[in-house]
Design a protein around this motif. Sequence first.
Motif, PDB file in Angstrom:
ATOM      1  N   GLU A   1       0.864  -1.063   0.081  1.00  0.00           N
ATOM      2  CA  GLU A   1       0.136   0.046  -0.029  1.00  0.00           C
ATOM      3  C   GLU A   1       0.756   1.201   0.080  1.00  0.00           C
ATOM      4  OE1 GLU A   1      -3.471   2.035   2.658  1.00  0.00           O
ATOM      5  OE2 GLU A   1      -3.043  -0.223   3.043  1.00  0.00           O
TER       6      GLU A   1
ATOM      7  N   GLU B   1      -7.499   7.436   2.084  1.00  0.00           N
ATOM      8  CA  GLU B   1      -7.837   6.306   1.136  1.00  0.00           C
ATOM      9  C   GLU B   1      -8.866   6.382  -0.053  1.00  0.00           C
ATOM     10  OE1 GLU B   1     -10.517   2.488   2.119  1.00  0.00           O
ATOM     11  OE2 GLU B   1      -8.616   2.532   3.410  1.00  0.00           O
ATOM     12  N   SER B   2      -9.834   7.394   0.083  1.00  0.00           N
ATOM     13  CA  SER B   2     -10.923   7.455  -1.109  1.00  0.00           C
ATOM     14  C   SER B   2     -10.134   7.939  -2.240  1.00  0.00           C
ATOM     15  CB  SER B   2     -11.894   8.168  -0.662  1.00  0.00           C
ATOM     16  OG  SER B   2     -11.523   9.459  -0.130  1.00  0.00           O
TER      17      SER B   2
ATOM     18  N   VAL C   1      -7.509   5.529  -3.868  1.00  0.00           N
ATOM     19  CA  VAL C   1      -8.513   4.482  -4.658  1.00  0.00           C
ATOM     20  C   VAL C   1      -9.055   5.211  -6.034  1.00  0.00           C
ATOM     21  CG1 VAL C   1     -10.715   3.129  -4.829  1.00  0.00           C
ATOM     22  CG2 VAL C   1      -9.167   2.866  -2.661  1.00  0.00           C
TER      23      VAL C   1
ATOM     24  N   ARG D   1      -6.397   5.168  -8.596  1.00  0.00           N
ATOM     25  CA  ARG D   1      -6.081   3.899  -9.113  1.00  0.00           C
ATOM     26  C   ARG D   1      -7.071   3.326 -10.048  1.00  0.00           C
ATOM     27  NH1 ARG D   1      -2.976   0.089  -6.393  1.00  0.00           N
ATOM     28  NH2 ARG D   1      -4.493  -1.513  -6.582  1.00  0.00           N
ATOM     29  N   GLN D   2      -8.482   4.074  -9.639  1.00  0.00           N
ATOM     30  CA  GLN D   2      -9.461   3.485 -10.570  1.00  0.00           C
ATOM     31  C   GLN D   2      -9.347   3.991 -11.968  1.00  0.00           C
ATOM     32  OE1 GLN D   2     -12.630   1.817  -9.940  1.00  0.00           O
ATOM     33  NE2 GLN D   2     -12.297   1.920 -11.977  1.00  0.00           N
TER      34      GLN D   2
ATOM     35  N   GLY E   1      -9.449  -1.178  -5.653  1.00  0.00           N
ATOM     36  CA  GLY E   1      -9.671  -1.305  -4.124  1.00  0.00           C
ATOM     37  C   GLY E   1      -8.709  -2.096  -3.589  1.00  0.00           C
TER      38      GLY E   1
ATOM     39  N   SER F   1      -7.783  -0.904  -0.104  1.00  0.00           N
ATOM     40  CA  SER F   1      -8.891  -0.253   0.544  1.00  0.00           C
ATOM     41  C   SER F   1      -8.988  -1.019   1.946  1.00  0.00           C
ATOM     42  CB  SER F   1      -9.954  -0.343  -0.037  1.00  0.00           C
ATOM     43  OG  SER F   1     -10.425  -1.655  -0.253  1.00  0.00           O
TER      44      SER F   1
END
Length: 258
Positions: A167, A180-181, A184, A187-188, A211, A214
């Motif tokens: 991570e 974190e959001s 993510v 990465r999306q 995710g 996550s």
Amino acid sequence: METVETTSEPARRRRPGPRRALTEDEILDAATTLLDQGGLDAASVRGIAARVGVAPNAVYTYFPGKAAVFEALVERLLGEVDHDAFADRSRPWRERVEALALELRERLSAHPGAVPLLVGGPLNGPHALAINERLLQLLADAGLNPGDAARAAYLLFAYVVGSIALEVSDARQPGRLSPESERVATRQVTFSATPTDRFPLSAAAAATRAGYISTEQYLWRLRRILDGLTAWVSSTAANPRGNLVVAQGADSSTRRAR
């Protein structure tokens, strides 16, 4: 004369005195900051000394070298882990493992620069051993014998540290992790560009792959490991000599093959 004495008195009060004695905590604070800001390369003895305002030799008075600084830093970091989160033996053992995993993730993620130190160094200090002792106890409470508990403890710790290390490395730059959001979402965007003609399965799993870092997927993977341990405990309880039977069968097959 009176005028000279009046003006020189404040000047004497402003003149800095000798620097107070250096402490181990100051050295470790400096090392932690340098690790978080610039990674392993930044946390040299010379860099640490410069940050606390002393000559490098002063650091060597407390630690024989950078490796010793890193070992002490890891010990201090593990010493911040809240044992109350997973030491309550009245709680189910799986809940206690999850509590420990989340506690370690929170503590280590707060100092991402220090995470690689847990992968590359021995974890044999008092705080590391205290965590391992707690983990062995809760696995014994789960029904594992001492040998299997030790193997399971290593498996769980390797999973936790390995997940956090991946991570942290995913951030690709030193410093505190962004929320974190946000990570993510970044990465999306990256994984949504996966070519569907060449990698159809990877493209279809883009959201899940994004995710990986996550909390939800961290716990999902941990729970699958715990499912396996739960099944192992159940199978050994039903057939306590199962390991011996398997081992003997393997030996017989080997002998026949020869």
